[in-house]
Design a protein around this motif. Structure first.
Motif, PDB file in Angstrom:
ATOM      1  N   UNK A  49       0.812  -1.212   0.000  1.00  0.00           N
ATOM      2  CA  UNK A  49       0.000   0.000   0.000  1.00  0.00           C
ATOM      3  C   UNK A  49       0.842   1.257   0.000  1.00  0.00           C
ATOM      4  N   UNK A  50       1.950   1.235   0.730  1.00  0.00           N
ATOM      5  CA  UNK A  50       2.861   2.378   0.757  1.00  0.00           C
ATOM      6  C   UNK A  50       3.463   2.616  -0.621  1.00  0.00           C
ATOM      7  N   UNK A  51       3.868   1.539  -1.295  1.00  0.00           N
ATOM      8  CA  UNK A  51       4.432   1.677  -2.640  1.00  0.00           C
ATOM      9  C   UNK A  51       3.397   2.235  -3.619  1.00  0.00           C
ATOM     10  N   UNK A  52       2.157   1.779  -3.492  1.00  0.00           N
ATOM     11  CA  UNK A  52       1.089   2.282  -4.368  1.00  0.00           C
ATOM     12  C   UNK A  52       0.842   3.761  -4.100  1.00  0.00           C
ATOM     13  N   UNK A  53       0.787   4.141  -2.825  1.00  0.00           N
ATOM     14  CA  UNK A  53       0.551   5.535  -2.444  1.00  0.00           C
ATOM     15  C   UNK A  53       1.625   6.448  -3.016  1.00  0.00           C
ATOM     16  N   UNK A  54       2.873   6.020  -2.896  1.00  0.00           N
ATOM     17  CA  UNK A  54       3.983   6.819  -3.428  1.00  0.00           C
ATOM     18  C   UNK A  54       3.958   6.812  -4.952  1.00  0.00           C
ATOM     19  N   UNK A  55       3.745   5.630  -5.537  1.00  0.00           N
ATOM     20  CA  UNK A  55       3.773   5.504  -6.987  1.00  0.00           C
ATOM     21  C   UNK A  55       2.667   6.273  -7.686  1.00  0.00           C
ATOM     22  N   UNK A  56       1.509   6.367  -7.059  1.00  0.00           N
ATOM     23  CA  UNK A  56       0.392   7.101  -7.646  1.00  0.00           C
ATOM     24  C   UNK A  56       0.469   8.594  -7.326  1.00  0.00           C
ATOM     25  N   UNK A  57       1.526   8.998  -6.621  1.00  0.00           N
ATOM     26  CA  UNK A  57       1.776  10.414  -6.300  1.00  0.00           C
ATOM     27  C   UNK A  57       0.647  11.031  -5.486  1.00  0.00           C
ATOM     28  N   UNK A  58       0.059  10.255  -4.583  1.00  0.00           N
ATOM     29  CA  UNK A  58      -1.003  10.786  -3.711  1.00  0.00           C
ATOM     30  C   UNK A  58      -0.504  11.971  -2.882  1.00  0.00           C
ATOM     31  N   UNK A  59       0.796  11.963  -2.593  1.00  0.00           N
ATOM     32  CA  UNK A  59       1.393  13.021  -1.765  1.00  0.00           C
ATOM     33  C   UNK A  59       1.482  14.357  -2.496  1.00  0.00           C
ATOM     34  N   UNK A  60       1.225  14.381  -3.792  1.00  0.00           N
ATOM     35  CA  UNK A  60       1.202  15.658  -4.497  1.00  0.00           C
ATOM     36  C   UNK A  60       0.039  16.532  -4.018  1.00  0.00           C
ATOM     37  N   UNK A  61      -1.070  15.886  -3.665  1.00  0.00           N
ATOM     38  CA  UNK A  61      -2.276  16.634  -3.271  1.00  0.00           C
ATOM     39  C   UNK A  61      -2.631  16.478  -1.804  1.00  0.00           C
ATOM     40  N   UNK A  62      -2.070  15.468  -1.147  1.00  0.00           N
ATOM     41  CA  UNK A  62      -2.367  15.217   0.269  1.00  0.00           C
ATOM     42  C   UNK A  62      -1.077  15.239   1.077  1.00  0.00           C
ATOM     43  N   UNK A  63      -1.043  16.024   2.125  1.00  0.00           N
ATOM     44  CA  UNK A  63       0.121  16.039   3.008  1.00  0.00           C
ATOM     45  C   UNK A  63      -0.071  15.029   4.139  1.00  0.00           C
ATOM     46  N   UNK A  64       1.014  14.727   4.822  1.00  0.00           N
ATOM     47  CA  UNK A  64       0.965  13.895   6.028  1.00  0.00           C
ATOM     48  C   UNK A  64       1.770  14.601   7.113  1.00  0.00           C
ATOM     49  N   UNK A  65       1.302  15.778   7.458  1.00  0.00           N
ATOM     50  CA  UNK A  65       1.985  16.569   8.481  1.00  0.00           C
ATOM     51  C   UNK A  65       1.017  17.629   9.004  1.00  0.00           C
ATOM     52  N   UNK A  66       0.486  17.401  10.218  1.00  0.00           N
ATOM     53  CA  UNK A  66      -0.423  18.362  10.832  1.00  0.00           C
ATOM     54  C   UNK A  66       0.410  19.393  11.573  1.00  0.00           C
ATOM     55  N   UNK A  67       0.368  20.613  11.121  1.00  0.00           N
ATOM     56  CA  UNK A  67       1.210  21.672  11.661  1.00  0.00           C
ATOM     57  C   UNK A  67       0.556  22.355  12.868  1.00  0.00           C
ATOM     58  N   UNK A  68       1.351  22.898  13.774  1.00  0.00           N
ATOM     59  CA  UNK A  68       0.802  23.569  14.971  1.00  0.00           C
ATOM     60  C   UNK A  68       0.389  25.014  14.680  1.00  0.00           C
ATOM     61  N   UNK A  69      -0.300  25.239  13.575  1.00  0.00           N
ATOM     62  CA  UNK A  69      -0.713  26.591  13.189  1.00  0.00           C
ATOM     63  C   UNK A  69      -2.126  26.544  12.613  1.00  0.00           C
ATOM     64  N   UNK A  70      -2.780  27.713  12.618  1.00  0.00           N
ATOM     65  CA  UNK A  70      -4.065  27.893  11.924  1.00  0.00           C
ATOM     66  C   UNK A  70      -5.122  26.863  12.296  1.00  0.00           C
ATOM     67  N   UNK A  71      -5.119  26.439  13.561  1.00  0.00           N
ATOM     68  CA  UNK A  71      -6.129  25.482  14.037  1.00  0.00           C
ATOM     69  C   UNK A  71      -6.161  24.190  13.208  1.00  0.00           C
ATOM     70  N   UNK A  72      -5.002  23.782  12.696  1.00  0.00           N
ATOM     71  CA  UNK A  72      -4.975  22.571  11.886  1.00  0.00           C
ATOM     72  C   UNK A  72      -5.417  21.340  12.663  1.00  0.00           C
ATOM     73  N   UNK A  73      -5.144  21.328  13.974  1.00  0.00           N
ATOM     74  CA  UNK A  73      -5.533  20.170  14.768  1.00  0.00           C
ATOM     75  C   UNK A  73      -7.046  20.036  14.863  1.00  0.00           C
ATOM     76  N   UNK A  74      -7.776  21.115  14.654  1.00  0.00           N
ATOM     77  CA  UNK A  74      -9.235  21.042  14.674  1.00  0.00           C
ATOM     78  C   UNK A  74      -9.782  20.459  13.372  1.00  0.00           C
ATOM     79  N   UNK A  75      -8.984  20.532  12.324  1.00  0.00           N
ATOM     80  CA  UNK A  75      -9.415  20.001  11.032  1.00  0.00           C
ATOM     81  C   UNK A  75      -8.925  18.576  10.789  1.00  0.00           C
ATOM     82  N   UNK A  76      -7.672  18.301  11.204  1.00  0.00           N
ATOM     83  CA  UNK A  76      -7.038  17.057  10.806  1.00  0.00           C
ATOM     84  C   UNK A  76      -6.624  16.158  11.957  1.00  0.00           C
ATOM     85  N   UNK A  77      -6.866  16.565  13.207  1.00  0.00           N
ATOM     86  CA  UNK A  77      -6.449  15.742  14.326  1.00  0.00           C
ATOM     87  C   UNK A  77      -5.203  16.288  15.000  1.00  0.00           C
ATOM     88  N   UNK A  78      -4.662  15.575  15.991  1.00  0.00           N
ATOM     89  CA  UNK A  78      -3.524  16.058  16.786  1.00  0.00           C
ATOM     90  C   UNK A  78      -2.327  16.461  15.925  1.00  0.00           C
TER      91      UNK A  78
END
Length: 233
Positions: free
Chosen positions: A94-123
């Motif tokens: 699944x990780x190889x598919x996720x990387x290979x399909x370039x899902x990370x171009x449109x989706x991040x995997x890093x919730x930043x401590x700014x702009x109430x991001x934790x209210x939208x995406x979790x801790x």
């Protein structure tokens, strides 16, 4: 060079670049170089939430799951070991598919401590969450056309993800996300190995958190003839 304003700005720019490289790259690399990196086997161990999701995939898509990963053994003890191995394989694929399909171009995997991001995406994301083999390459992302996926696991069912991967606009009107029919053998209720593995990987994201709200009301769905995995809520 320093006699002109342009020269001063040029030297200052180089200085700030060097400082940024030192503080954001070199120093962290030296600080964490001896921190052990977790393997997939360690990530799967004692993660009841993830084991639940893999069992759920086997229950929802029994024919597809058997074709992709084989039939569960009859013995309860053998079934547990088989489930561990299957979960590990599904995560890596699944990780190889996720990387290979370039899902990370449109989706991040890093919730930043700014702009109430934790209210939208979790801790807010923690450093130790990235010290494992499934975070190589680092998938912080380049932009957010879609939501951050750091805490996606458990938010939605596997049925939802299957339909969403097959044709996103069915569930999200006007979604710019492309369709992924090659992850299925004809229809959303027939995911192939890559489709099942990608769902397992997405359901893994955030599942390691002890106090994760999306699993509180879940009930484990055992494999046919088996018992729910230990640790699943």
């Amino acid at each position: 060079m320093l006699e002109s304003k342009a020269g001063v700005l040029f030297v200052a720019g180089l200085g700030f670049f060097a400082l940024a490289f030192l503080s954001n790259a070199l120093v962290p690399a030296l600080m964490y170089r001896d921190l052990p990196e977790k393997t997939v086997e360690q990530l799967v161990r004692d993660n009841g939430n993830l084991r639940f999701q893999v069992e759920d995939l086997a229950r929802r898509f029994p024919e597809s799951f058997t074709t992709a990963f084989g039939k569960p053994p009859e013995s309860v003890a053998e079934r547990e070991r088989w489930l561990d191995r299957t979960t590990q394989e599904a995560l890596r694929v699944g990780h190889r598919v996720y990387v290979g399909e370039a899902c990370w171009h449109c989706h991040s995997q890093f919730v930043r401590p700014v702009s109430n991001e934790d209210r939208r995406f979790g801790p807010v994301s923690r450093t130790e969450e990235y010290q494992n083999e499934l975070q190589r390459p680092v998938l912080f992302g380049t932009r957010r056309v879609g939501p951050d996926l750091s805490r996606e696991g458990g938010r939605r069912s596997n049925d939802w993800h299957a339909v969403h991967f097959f044709k996103p606009t069915t569930l999200s009107t006007g979604s710019p996300m492309p369709e992924y029919p090659w992850l299925f053998d004809g229809s959303p209720d027939r995911p192939n190995k890559k489709g099942l593995a990608l769902m397992a990987y997405v359901q893994w994201l955030g599942s390691w958190l002890d106090s994760y709200p999306y699993y509180e009301d879940y009930k484990a769905s055992p494999l046919p003839g088996g018992e729910p995995s230990k640790g699943a809520k």
